[in-house]
Design an enzyme around this catalytic site. Structure first.
Site, PDB file in Angstrom:
ATOM      1  N   HIS A 182      11.102-154.016   0.494  1.00 22.63           N
ATOM      2  CA  HIS A 182      11.832-152.857   0.607  1.00 22.63           C
ATOM      3  C   HIS A 182      12.580-153.310   1.588  1.00 22.63           C
ATOM      4  O   HIS A 182      13.033-154.096   2.029  1.00 22.63           O
ATOM      5  CB  HIS A 182      10.562-152.401   1.747  1.00 22.63           C
ATOM      6  CG  HIS A 182      10.737-150.851   1.852  1.00 22.63           C
ATOM      7  ND1 HIS A 182      11.850-150.355   2.919  1.00 22.63           N
ATOM      8  CD2 HIS A 182       9.815-150.246   1.559  1.00 22.63           C
ATOM      9  CE1 HIS A 182      11.140-149.175   2.708  1.00 22.63           C
ATOM     10  NE2 HIS A 182      10.441-149.035   2.202  1.00 22.63           N
ATOM     11  N   ASP A 214       4.355-148.291  -2.813  1.00 29.82           N
ATOM     12  CA  ASP A 214       3.760-148.301  -4.422  1.00 29.82           C
ATOM     13  C   ASP A 214       3.260-149.628  -5.332  1.00 29.82           C
ATOM     14  O   ASP A 214       3.077-149.953  -6.505  1.00 29.82           O
ATOM     15  CB  ASP A 214       5.268-148.394  -4.889  1.00 29.82           C
ATOM     16  CG  ASP A 214       5.958-147.153  -5.008  1.00 29.82           C
ATOM     17  OD1 ASP A 214       5.757-146.071  -5.237  1.00 29.82           O
ATOM     18  OD2 ASP A 214       7.363-147.430  -4.426  1.00 29.82           O
TER      19      ASP A 214
HETATM   20  C1  LIG Z   1      13.211-152.863  -2.890  1.00 26.34           C
HETATM   21  C2  LIG Z   1      14.469-153.627  -2.766  1.00 26.34           C
HETATM   22  C3  LIG Z   1      15.361-152.568  -4.148  1.00 26.34           C
HETATM   23  C4  LIG Z   1      14.947-154.029  -1.472  1.00 26.34           C
HETATM   24  O1  LIG Z   1      15.741-154.882  -1.937  1.00 26.34           O
HETATM   25  P1  LIG Z   1      16.794-155.183  -0.692  1.00 26.34           P
HETATM   26  O2  LIG Z   1      17.404-154.420   0.075  1.00 26.34           O
HETATM   27  O3  LIG Z   1      17.861-156.092  -1.674  1.00 26.34           O
HETATM   28  O4  LIG Z   1      15.224-156.511  -0.408  1.00 26.34           O
HETATM   29  P2  LIG Z   1      16.203-158.506   0.369  1.00 26.34           P
HETATM   30  O5  LIG Z   1      17.331-157.770   0.720  1.00 26.34           O
HETATM   31  O6  LIG Z   1      14.877-158.102   1.309  1.00 26.34           O
HETATM   32  O7  LIG Z   1      15.911-159.097  -0.611  1.00 26.34           O
HETATM   33  C5  LIG Z   1      15.586-160.483  -0.107  1.00 26.34           C
HETATM   34  C6  LIG Z   1      15.976-161.328  -1.512  1.00 26.34           C
HETATM   35  O8  LIG Z   1      14.923-161.631  -1.851  1.00 26.34           O
HETATM   36  C7  LIG Z   1      14.384-160.721  -3.493  1.00 26.34           C
HETATM   37  N1  LIG Z   1      13.907-159.943  -3.798  1.00 26.34           N
HETATM   38  C8  LIG Z   1      13.461-158.957  -3.335  1.00 26.34           C
HETATM   39  N2  LIG Z   1      12.150-158.143  -3.416  1.00 26.34           N
HETATM   40  C9  LIG Z   1      11.760-158.469  -4.398  1.00 26.34           C
HETATM   41  C10 LIG Z   1      11.276-158.279  -5.692  1.00 26.34           C
HETATM   42  N3  LIG Z   1      10.311-157.239  -5.629  1.00 26.34           N
HETATM   43  N4  LIG Z   1      10.822-159.816  -6.935  1.00 26.34           N
HETATM   44  C11 LIG Z   1      11.645-160.553  -6.593  1.00 26.34           C
HETATM   45  N5  LIG Z   1      12.281-161.143  -5.819  1.00 26.34           N
HETATM   46  C12 LIG Z   1      12.769-160.064  -4.662  1.00 26.34           C
HETATM   47  C13 LIG Z   1      15.932-160.753  -3.356  1.00 26.34           C
HETATM   48  O9  LIG Z   1      16.162-160.554  -4.904  1.00 26.34           O
HETATM   49  C14 LIG Z   1      16.620-161.460  -2.047  1.00 26.34           C
HETATM   50  O10 LIG Z   1      17.238-162.790  -2.942  1.00 26.34           O
HETATM   51  P3  LIG Z   1      18.161-163.258  -2.817  1.00 26.34           P
HETATM   52  O11 LIG Z   1      18.514-163.176  -1.549  1.00 26.34           O
HETATM   53  O12 LIG Z   1      18.264-164.364  -4.542  1.00 26.34           O
HETATM   54  O13 LIG Z   1      19.404-162.312  -3.322  1.00 26.34           O
HETATM   55  C15 LIG Z   1      14.095-154.753  -3.782  1.00 26.34           C
HETATM   56  O14 LIG Z   1      12.918-155.501  -2.982  1.00 26.34           O
HETATM   57  C16 LIG Z   1      13.095-154.123  -4.995  1.00 26.34           C
HETATM   58  O15 LIG Z   1      13.959-154.191  -6.029  1.00 26.34           O
HETATM   59  N6  LIG Z   1      11.998-154.113  -5.164  1.00 26.34           N
HETATM   60  C17 LIG Z   1      10.989-153.408  -6.623  1.00 26.34           C
HETATM   61  C18 LIG Z   1      10.682-152.292  -6.373  1.00 26.34           C
HETATM   62  C19 LIG Z   1      10.656-151.905  -5.957  1.00 26.34           C
HETATM   63  O16 LIG Z   1       9.542-151.770  -5.405  1.00 26.34           O
HETATM   64  N7  LIG Z   1      10.933-150.160  -5.546  1.00 26.34           N
HETATM   65  C20 LIG Z   1      10.441-149.397  -4.445  1.00 26.34           C
HETATM   66  C21 LIG Z   1      10.946-149.574  -3.397  1.00 26.34           C
HETATM   67  S1  LIG Z   1       9.984-148.361  -2.513  1.00 26.34           S
END
Ligand SMILES: CC(C)(COP(=O)(O)OP(=O)(O)OC[C@H]1O[C@@H](n2cnc3c(N)ncnc32)[C@H](O)[C@@H]1OP(=O)(O)O)[C@@H](O)C(=O)NCCC(=O)NCCS
Length: 383
Positions: free
Chosen positions: A261, A317
């Site tokens: 998130h 979700d």
């Molecule tokens: C929600 C989301 C878009 C947030 O993205 P974000 O703010 O860029 O997340 P973070 O900065 O905390 O990510 C930190 C690291 O963990 C990884 N990461 C975060 N969520 C991940 C996931 N669901 N699966 C795998 N890796 C993940 C990121 O790629 C990032 O890796 P990096 O440092 O090598 O680039 C992302 O977590 C995601 O795409 N989740 C899946 C979709 C989802 O459930 N969406 C609903 C949101 S309510």
């Protein structure tokens, strides 16, 4: 002029003051108007939470009774709306229909109510009521079934299940559905809520603001992750397949749906509550497969990410799609169900925006060209 720094996606930018919602991402806490989400989900109905969001305080029993009666009176769909649902292109997404219905409804509301800037969101509760009825009616028509008129003795969540399935739900199913709507009712300045506020800031009507918010929620980066979680669980198939599936998914650099998130750095408090519902529902319905796979995936994913020094937790979700599936809601309706829950939050923000309005007008960082020579159209050459 305060901050002129460029922040892509407005990350970290404070766009307005708000008293509606507080998210403490570090500690995994969420509050609506100062009340914890745990207290609201366990002790209030969706209608009571809607009152809280629209009036800023919890209702007395008398206030709740009359508010509930007003909301329930708005449930039934007019023949014109039923006709519209039937005639809507069959291949269209339910979110496209929802957005159109809200605009259509505004045509039936007196101009002076629509434009009275201070009270109309509280006078147009039928918007919230009708979103649920439209979603249920659309599902039934697409199944070749008849419209089920609403009941006024059921909670908002239980009535939705009743209108969807044509039979009174188990009271526990109704309670869980209602509580899921409470959990989705508000979440600060997310994309759809911000959209609603931007439209409201032009002093447009609350119908056009809500319709625009629905458009924003439709996008796959906002609504829709729970639908993809369910597809992922189906792909995994069994608890024993979690480890090999995860290994492959991470090697392919796939995102694990429902994990992570932008704001929370702990487990989303709503996920903790929905997880309990999933466990309870699974036991009652004799289907613990979803719960077992999701818990195993949560454990295995967390272990991998902790090894990399990047703890990632489930968001709202992660468990909600499985809960909806066990309540008999098809995956295509998950985002519309999100809209049903979020409607009071949008209206609360529209009201707050109007109470101290300034039209939103950010700047763009211009990166295009300047001073180009103008060539008359007859002298322009192709290629
Ligand atoms: C929600 C989301 C878009 C947030 O993205 P974000 O703010 O860029 O997340 P973070 O900065 O905390 O990510 C930190 C690291 O963990 C990884 N990461 C975060 N969520 C991940 C996931 N669901 N699966 C795998 N890796 C993940 C990121 O790629 C990032 O890796 P990096 O440092 O090598 O680039 C992302 O977590 C995601 O795409 N989740 C899946 C979709 C989802 O459930 N969406 C609903 C949101 S309510």
């Amino acid at each position: 002029m305060a901050n002129t720094e460029y922040a892509k996606g407005l990350e970290g930018v404070i766009a307005a003051e708000s008293k509606i919602c507080r998210i403490d991402g570090e500690n995994g806490k969420l509050f609506y108007l100062g009340y914890s989400i745990e207290d609201l989900a366990r002790n209030t109905s969706f209608e009571e939470t809607t009152y809280l969001l629209l009036y800023g305080e919890l209702p007395t029993p008398t206030e709740l009774e009359s508010f509930r009666a007003r909301m329930r009176a708005g449930r039934d769909l007019s023949p014109a709306v039923l006709h519209m649902i039937k005639e809507f292109p069959p291949q269209s997404h339910p979110m496209e229909l929802l957005q159109s219905v809200i605009s259509y409804l505004s045509g039936y509301v007196e101009h002076k109510i629509q434009h009275s800037a201070y009270c109309n969101c509280r006078d147009t509760l039928h918007q919230i009521s009708q979103i649920a009825s439209v979603v249920a009616a659309l599902h039934r028509f697409r199944q070749g079934l008849e419209y089920v008129p609403p009941r006024s003795d059921l909670s908002h969540g239980a009535n939705f299940l009743y209108m969807l399935h044509g039979e009174e739900p188990d009271p526990e199913d109704g309670r869980i559905m209602d509580a899921c709507l409470v959990l989705h009712a508000e979440h600060s300045f997310n994309a759809s809520t911000f959209t609603a506020r931007v439209v409201a800031s032009t002093l447009s009507t609350c119908y056009s603001s809500v319709s625009a918010a629905i458009g924003a929620l439709y996008g796959s980066l906002h609504g829709g992750a729970n639908e993809r979680v369910l597809a992922m669980v189906d792909e995994i198939g069994t608890k024993d397949n979690v480890e090999p599936w995860l290994e492959k998914a991470l090697a392919e650099k796939r995102k694990i749906m429902g994990m992570g998130h932008r704001v929370y750095r702990a487990k989303d408090p709503r996920a903790i509550i929905i997880e309990e519902y999933l466990q309870e529902l699974g036991k009652r319905k004799g289907n613990t497969q979803y719960y077992e796979i999701l818990k195993e995936l949560e454990r295995a994913f967390r272990e991998r990410m902790e090894e990399k020094g990047k703890p990632i937790y489930p968001n709202v979700d992660y468990f909600s799609g499985a809960v909806y599936a066990l309540l008999g809601i098809p995956a295509r309706l998950f985002t519309p169900v999100f809209a049903m829950g979020r409607a009071p939050g949008w209206l609360a923000h529209i009201l707050e925006q109007r109470s101290d309005n300034r039209i939103y007008r950010p700047k763009a960082l211009y990166v295009g060209e300047l001073g180009k020579d103008f060539v008359p159209s007859s002298e322009r050459k192709s290629g």
